[in-house]
Design an enzyme around this catalytic site. Structure first.
Site, PDB file in Angstrom:
ATOM      1  N   CYS A   1       0.833  -1.200   0.000  1.00 15.75           N
ATOM      2  CA  CYS A   1       0.000   0.000   0.000  1.00 15.75           C
ATOM      3  C   CYS A   1       0.876   1.263   0.000  1.00 15.75           C
ATOM      4  O   CYS A   1       1.594   1.510  -0.955  1.00 15.75           O
ATOM      5  CB  CYS A   1      -1.000  -0.034   1.150  1.00 15.75           C
ATOM      6  SG  CYS A   1      -2.336   1.189   0.975  1.00 15.75           S
TER       7      CYS A   1
ATOM      8  N   GLU B   1      -2.496  -8.968   3.240  1.00 20.15           N
ATOM      9  CA  GLU B   1      -2.833  -9.482   4.578  1.00 20.15           C
ATOM     10  C   GLU B   1      -4.320  -9.357   4.885  1.00 20.15           C
ATOM     11  O   GLU B   1      -4.802  -9.944   5.854  1.00 20.15           O
ATOM     12  CB  GLU B   1      -1.990  -8.754   5.645  1.00 20.15           C
ATOM     13  CG  GLU B   1      -2.451  -7.370   6.020  1.00 20.15           C
ATOM     14  CD  GLU B   1      -2.063  -6.258   5.046  1.00 20.15           C
ATOM     15  OE1 GLU B   1      -2.290  -5.085   5.402  1.00 20.15           O
ATOM     16  OE2 GLU B   1      -1.538  -6.556   3.942  1.00 20.15           O
TER      17      GLU B   1
ATOM     18  N   HIS C   1      -3.779  -4.777  -0.103  1.00 18.11           N
ATOM     19  CA  HIS C   1      -3.337  -5.352   1.166  1.00 18.11           C
ATOM     20  C   HIS C   1      -3.449  -6.870   1.103  1.00 18.11           C
ATOM     21  O   HIS C   1      -4.538  -7.414   1.314  1.00 18.11           O
ATOM     22  CB  HIS C   1      -4.215  -4.833   2.311  1.00 18.11           C
ATOM     23  CG  HIS C   1      -3.945  -3.420   2.679  1.00 18.11           C
ATOM     24  ND1 HIS C   1      -2.992  -3.062   3.610  1.00 18.11           N
ATOM     25  CD2 HIS C   1      -4.499  -2.271   2.235  1.00 18.11           C
ATOM     26  CE1 HIS C   1      -2.974  -1.742   3.727  1.00 18.11           C
ATOM     27  NE2 HIS C   1      -3.871  -1.235   2.900  1.00 18.11           N
TER      28      HIS C   1
END
Length: 195
Positions: free
Chosen positions: A77, A177, A175
């Site tokens: 990001c 994650e 992202h």
């Protein structure tokens, strides 16, 4: 494997650490240059505003360390955006690893772009086993245009870089994650780069 998540005060680091742990690895949070240089994999996160985040990076002295790392490095990001030449956000001069400037989305669009978006034109081992047009999680108001270093594309108003790569440096605007099984696979691919 020694994995370091750069902790410079501008990252969503705990969720990344947990995502790495779910893959069976341990990651260390650090802003120590020597520890980062010794790592086998480095993750460079970032959330917030580019100008203040880069100031924190400069205060830690890591702005002179990151561009010279030799192991695989993944910017996530804002981390990816700070690896570009500059950002319109805060008129920020950045690390210059990727040869592209970060721009603000058109005023015609609702920003930030938040939510699930498709990625396409996937290239490099970062996307091994990832089908075209899978959905990943985005939250951003600025973007890197498509360029020679683009390895994945997404669309919001126009086509932009969802991921970048140059030599040992990788960046994802999304992202991983927070992107479910697809994001976990991308993180796993990053950890397995170069054997």
């Amino acid at each position: 494997m020694r994995i370091v998540i750069i902790n410079y005060g501008a990252g969503n680091i705990q969720s990344i650490k947990f995502a790495i742990k779910r893959l069976g690895y341990e990651a260390v949070l650090s802003n120590d240059a020597e520890e980062i240089e010794r790592a086998e994999r480095v993750i460079f996160p970032g959330v917030g505003e580019a100008g203040s985040a880069f100031s924190k990076l400069r205060e830690s002295g890591l702005d002179t360390v990151i561009p010279y790392l030799k192991q695989p490095v993944l910017g996530i990001c804002l981390g990816m955006q700070l690896m570009c030449k500059a950002s319109e956000e805060g008129d920020t001069t950045a690390l210059g690893i990727f040869n592209v400037d970060v721009l603000r989305f058109s005023d015609r669009l609702k920003v930030p772009q938040i939510g699930w978006n498709q990625i396409s034109n996937l290239k490099t081992g970062l996307f091994t086993g990832i089908p075209e047009n899978e959905h990943i999680y985005m939250v951003h108001s600025f973007y890197a245009p498509v360029c020679n270093e683009t390895i994945a594309e997404s669309e919001y108003g126009s086509t932009y870089s969802a991921a970048l790569q140059k030599d040992n440096f990788y960046g994802t605007q999304f992202h991983p994650e927070k992107s479910g099984d697809i994001g976990a696979k991308i993180l796993e691919n990053f950890l397995k780069l170069w054997g």
